[in-house]
Design a protein around this motif. Sequence first.
Motif, PDB file in Angstrom:
ATOM      1  N   PRO A 142       0.803  -1.233   0.000  1.00 33.66           N
ATOM      2  CA  PRO A 142       0.000   0.000   0.000  1.00 33.66           C
ATOM      3  C   PRO A 142       0.828   1.272   0.000  1.00 33.66           C
ATOM      4  CG  PRO A 142      -0.965  -1.618   1.479  1.00 33.66           C
ATOM      5  CD  PRO A 142       0.338  -2.198   1.022  1.00 33.66           C
ATOM      6  N   GLU A 143       1.970   1.257   0.652  1.00 34.20           N
ATOM      7  CA  GLU A 143       2.804   2.464   0.705  1.00 34.20           C
ATOM      8  C   GLU A 143       3.226   2.944  -0.679  1.00 34.20           C
ATOM      9  OE1 GLU A 143       2.650   0.672   4.612  1.00 34.20           O
ATOM     10  OE2 GLU A 143       3.143  -0.176   2.641  1.00 34.20           O
TER      11      GLU A 143
ATOM     12  N   LEU B  55      -0.917  -6.752 -10.137  1.00 36.00           N
ATOM     13  CA  LEU B  55      -2.011  -7.719 -10.028  1.00 36.00           C
ATOM     14  C   LEU B  55      -2.465  -7.827  -8.575  1.00 36.00           C
ATOM     15  CD1 LEU B  55      -0.554 -10.425 -12.444  1.00 36.00           C
ATOM     16  CD2 LEU B  55      -2.305  -8.694 -12.939  1.00 36.00           C
ATOM     17  N   SER B  56      -3.371  -6.943  -8.220  1.00 36.66           N
ATOM     18  CA  SER B  56      -3.826  -6.846  -6.835  1.00 36.66           C
ATOM     19  C   SER B  56      -5.078  -7.670  -6.555  1.00 36.66           C
ATOM     20  CB  SER B  56      -4.094  -5.376  -6.477  1.00 36.66           C
ATOM     21  OG  SER B  56      -4.950  -4.786  -7.429  1.00 36.66           O
ATOM     22  N   SER B  57      -5.941  -7.846  -7.556  1.00 38.10           N
ATOM     23  CA  SER B  57      -7.217  -8.564  -7.358  1.00 38.10           C
ATOM     24  C   SER B  57      -7.919  -8.059  -6.101  1.00 38.10           C
ATOM     25  CB  SER B  57      -6.984 -10.072  -7.265  1.00 38.10           C
ATOM     26  OG  SER B  57      -6.436 -10.599  -8.438  1.00 38.10           O
TER      27      SER B  57
ATOM     28  N   GLU C 231       1.813  -7.710  -2.538  1.00 38.70           N
ATOM     29  CA  GLU C 231       1.852  -8.453  -1.285  1.00 38.70           C
ATOM     30  C   GLU C 231       0.438  -8.429  -0.693  1.00 38.70           C
ATOM     31  OE1 GLU C 231       4.939  -7.212   1.352  1.00 38.70           O
ATOM     32  OE2 GLU C 231       6.508  -7.335  -0.196  1.00 38.70           O
ATOM     33  N   ARG C 232      -0.302  -9.454  -0.990  1.00 36.94           N
ATOM     34  CA  ARG C 232      -1.722  -9.521  -0.659  1.00 36.94           C
ATOM     35  C   ARG C 232      -1.973  -9.298   0.841  1.00 36.94           C
ATOM     36  NH1 ARG C 232      -6.268 -12.174  -3.084  1.00 36.94           N
ATOM     37  NH2 ARG C 232      -7.794 -12.874  -1.531  1.00 36.94           N
TER      38      ARG C 232
ATOM     39  N   ALA D 290      -4.077  -3.598   5.656  1.00 34.02           N
ATOM     40  CA  ALA D 290      -4.331  -2.163   5.535  1.00 34.02           C
ATOM     41  C   ALA D 290      -5.802  -1.850   5.273  1.00 34.02           C
ATOM     42  CB  ALA D 290      -3.478  -1.579   4.406  1.00 34.02           C
ATOM     43  N   SER D 291      -6.596  -2.882   5.012  1.00 31.85           N
ATOM     44  CA  SER D 291      -7.998  -2.685   4.646  1.00 31.85           C
ATOM     45  C   SER D 291      -8.955  -2.750   5.828  1.00 31.85           C
ATOM     46  CB  SER D 291      -8.409  -3.740   3.610  1.00 31.85           C
ATOM     47  OG  SER D 291      -7.604  -3.662   2.455  1.00 31.85           O
TER      48      SER D 291
END
Length: 325
Positions: free
Chosen positions: A157-158, A225-227, A290-291, A297-298
């Motif tokens: 996320p950063e 590729l975050s999905s 990095e899933r 972070a969510s």
Amino acid sequence: MLKRTFAFSLFALVAAAGSAQAQEKLVFAIGGSPQSLQGQTAQEFTRRLQERLGDDIQIEYYDSAQLGDERQLIQRLRMGTVDLAAISSIMSSVAPEFALFDLPYLVKDRDHLKRIDQEIVMTDLAQSAESQGLKILSTWENGFRHITNSRRAVTVPEDLHGLRIRTPQSDWRTRMFTTWGANPTPMAFSEVFVGLQTGVIDGQENPLSNIYGARLHEVQEYLSLSSHVYSPIWLTAGQNGWSQYSEEVREAISAAAAETQEWALARGVELDEELLTAMQEAGMSVNEVERDAFIAASNPVYEVFAEQVPNGQAMIDRAMALAEE
């Protein structure tokens, strides 16, 4: 008495003529491009429905936001100037429960999606939409969303900090990217290519079919590729218009919509493979995120959903439980 009978007969004839005229065509509109999965699915639905309706009713199909973006299409459905439309993330502005699909990493895979559709969408969410004048007919697919930008690879996320990322016109999607540190910019999809090309925005997030279909890969360097969200799209009618269709027309639409759902999910799997290769060959730099870092972070987004949406936590729990079946 004769005059009254004649007047009543004349009124009946005019009403019947108006009804027949109303049934001469069905206007179906989407915001997506013809090449996107949304566009391909809409064309498949149009073909299947036209076969069922025969020559008596013609389907007028419009893509690429020719009749307006999704916010405008919702209003057209309510007014009756559009009969059917494909509506995606903006549904959360109609009924807040639809923001369930804006929660990051909620949907595990397409089998999980089908269970959520049966147990939550076509019951709770459809009822909420009806109270707002809309009829949900079927859940189709936009697909799993990924992040592109023109500045750097996004792994955690950063890496989003300071990036101007276009989002749909959804408060929840902007909240997600704000939470991750980006500067989200809500924008109609039809404006995204120019926004990226001119540097008004640095990046965007969409399923691969939308990215490739709108040629966004031509103005973006990095594909991460975050999905992060599975994005459905709902075949939607105006509640008033739907109630005026004949039973035969309603049955034809419902049957074609259900068949198209299976087609869309299968096509989504194919496109995920085909388009990733195509964009790599076009020169995009592709990386995995990095899933676990994004999931961690969510958490604030889930907390706000549980607080603000009626029965929010219960809905989250129900959806997550369906992943284990």
